[in-house]
Scaffold this active site. Structure first.
Site, PDB file in Angstrom:
ATOM      1  N   LYS A 215       0.830  -1.208   0.000  1.00  0.00           N
ATOM      2  CA  LYS A 215       0.000   0.000   0.000  1.00  0.00           C
ATOM      3  C   LYS A 215       0.868   1.263   0.000  1.00  0.00           C
ATOM      4  CE  LYS A 215      -3.307   2.887   0.631  1.00  0.00           C
ATOM      5  NZ  LYS A 215      -4.435   3.135  -0.211  1.00  0.00           N
ATOM      6  N   CYS A 271      -4.480  11.150   0.844  1.00  0.00           N
ATOM      7  CA  CYS A 271      -3.676   9.928   0.994  1.00  0.00           C
ATOM      8  C   CYS A 271      -2.196  10.080   0.676  1.00  0.00           C
ATOM      9  CB  CYS A 271      -4.268   8.832   0.122  1.00  0.00           C
ATOM     10  SG  CYS A 271      -5.964   8.486   0.603  1.00  0.00           S
TER      11      CYS A 271
END
Ligand code: UGA
Length: 468
Positions: A215, A271
């Site tokens: 991720k 993010c």
């Protein structure tokens, strides 16, 4: 069951409701009330329609214990937010201000450690090493909590599509267990082609820390590509080249590929900035490694806003009293999410130089969110009420310059002749390379793109026409 009804929780819940009954838990009572009456609190293409169509498969709870009362849900997806630690909290913990705040994750794990027969499936972005530490803690405490990592890769603006047609599903696990088997079965129901190796999504099981690394490493790769395109774009401006053609050529190499190479005013969102800082923080704290790439990527990104201000100053001189129209408040098109939007550092930079601004976004909820009192929504991203117009032309009227910040297709529909008449000045800076330069120029305006159709900060400017 899903804990946390934010972007990830809601989209995952609606996506899974196609194949399972889903319980959504969130501590925010007004959010749960809204969901119960069929109101979708966030905007994403198709999300509200799909939500309403599957409402009978969704149940909503404020308390985790209530949602677990009948002992039925076994897989508990954790989708709470993991924001950047506040500077006060970081100072208390001796951290560097880049680390992730895991307080909400911790609260859910604490509740689950005392339960039997359940598995925590971590969708929230947690720093590499978090899962291994939780597994070790569960063992130490004699808890039979199973723990899996299943990082989320959805993109806002096309979140439901990302959820329905993912490229890959990454599952981190300590060792194969009933929980990893149940998670695979769930995904096989949601994606019937899961076992055909030639068809997406790829299903990849791996060690917990590897999944957590995938991720963070993915977001660093994507953010780096954007900063790379921006740095090359800045050079293109000074050399009179066109970054869109250059990146088309670069991306045609199969080893490189064409996506995430669009130069512009920089990446926003909640993010990239947060996750790559968290990676840097883990590297420093746990391995004494300085990931200087993160600093470079962030510095280039911040510099893109400064470059737009530099272009305004170059063309207009001192910005005191100058009026600038900002087109776009959302951090990207097809969302009303303002988090990390480049509009706000741009607005700050302009205000600090004495410029006035008026912004417009095609989405009314984005416009409303931008003028909410910053102390009431905790967001550093704000505009004064008089700084937000209700129409594009309202923002453009009397402006000395227009800056396109978000790539909304609606901006391509602006009638630039009408805009030129309404404007006080002539400059249009396209921070997303969205507009047709010719359409803008034909209206008698000056067009400045990003990495193309631009005089940069140093190349000679075109001679002003007598009337200009
Ligand atoms: C990003 C990742 O793309 C997702 O895979 C990931 O799941 C998500 O973060 C997350 O970690 O939760 P998101 O932030 O929703 O998704 O949106 P992106 O499409 O990645 O765009 C981010 C920003 O980069 C936007 O401001 C966009 O305008 C900008 N961008 C994107 C560019 O400036 N150039 C590009 O070529 C692409």
């Amino acid at each position: 069951m899903i804990v946390g009804a934010g972007y990830v929780g809601l989209v995952t819940g609606v996506g899974l409701a196609r194949v399972r009954e889903v319980r959504l838990v969130d501590r925010n009572p007004s959010l749960i009330e809204k969901l119960k009456v069929g109101h979708m609190p966030i905007f994403e293409p198709d999300l509200e329609t799909q939500f309403k169509e599957n409402l009978d498969k969704l149940a909503f709870f404020e308390e985790l214990d209530d949602a677990l009362a009948d002992g039925r849900p076994e897989l508990i997806f954790i989708a709470v937010d993991t924001p950047k630690s506040s500077s006060a909290a970081s100072a208390r913990n001796g951290a560097d201000g880049n680390s992730a705040d895991l307080a909400k994750v911790r609260a859910v794990i604490d509740q689950l450690l005392d339960r039997s027969g359940v598995a925590a499936v971590m969708k929230s972005t947690v720093p590499p090493g978090t899962g291994a530490a939780i597994v070790a803690e569960a063992k130490r405490r004699g808890s039979d909590l199973a723990y899996l990592s299943c990082p989320e890769f959805l993109q806002e603006g096309s979140a439901l599509a990302s959820c329905k047609e993912p490229d890959r599903i990454i599952v981190g696990r300590d060792e194969p267990s009933w929980a990893s088997e149940a998670l695979r079965e769930l995904h096989a129901d949601a994606y019937p082609a899961l076992d055909e190796s030639s068809v997406k999504p790829q299903y990849m099981e791996m060690a917990l820390t590897n999944a957590e690394m995938v991720k963070h490493a993915s977001n660093l790769q994507l953010a780096s590509r954007i900063s790379y395109a921006n740095e090359i774009g800045n050079l293109c401006e000074e050399l009179g080249a066109d970054v869109t053609e250059v990146m088309a050529g670069v991306g045609a190499d199969d080893r490189i590929g064409p996506s995430f190479l669009d130069a512009g005013i920089g990446f926003g969102g909640s993010c990239f900035d947060k996750d790559i800082r968290a990676l840097k923080s883990v590297a420093k704290d746990r391995a004494q490694i300085d990931i200087s790439l993160v600093d470079t990527v962030l510095a280039i990104n911040e510099g893109q806003v400064d470059r737009v201000i530099g272009k305004l100053e170059r063309r207009l001189g001192d910005l005191e009293g100058i009026r600038v129209a900002i087109l776009g408040l959302a951090f990207k098109p097809d969302t009303s999410d303002l988090r990390g939007s480049r509009a706000f550092p741009l607005a700050d930079g302009l205000r600090s130089r004495g410029a006035t601004l008026r912004a417009w976004d095609p989405r009314a909820d984005a416009r409303e969110a931008a003028v909410r009192n910053p102390s009431s929504n905790g967001s550093p991203e704000w505009m004064a009420e008089e700084e937000v117009a209700s129409t594009a032309l309202g923002a453009i009227e009397n402006a000395d310059a227009v800056v396109v910040v978000t790539g909304w297709p609606e901006f391509t529909e602006i009638d630039w002749c009408e805009a030129a008449t309404a404007m006080r000045g002539r400059l249009v800076i396209d921070g997303r390379n969205l507009l047709e330069p010719e359409a803008v120029r034909e209206a008698g305006l000056e067009y400045e793109g990003t990495g193309r159709e631009s005089r940069g900060l140093f190349r000679p400017l075109p001679q002003a026409t007598p009337e200009g």
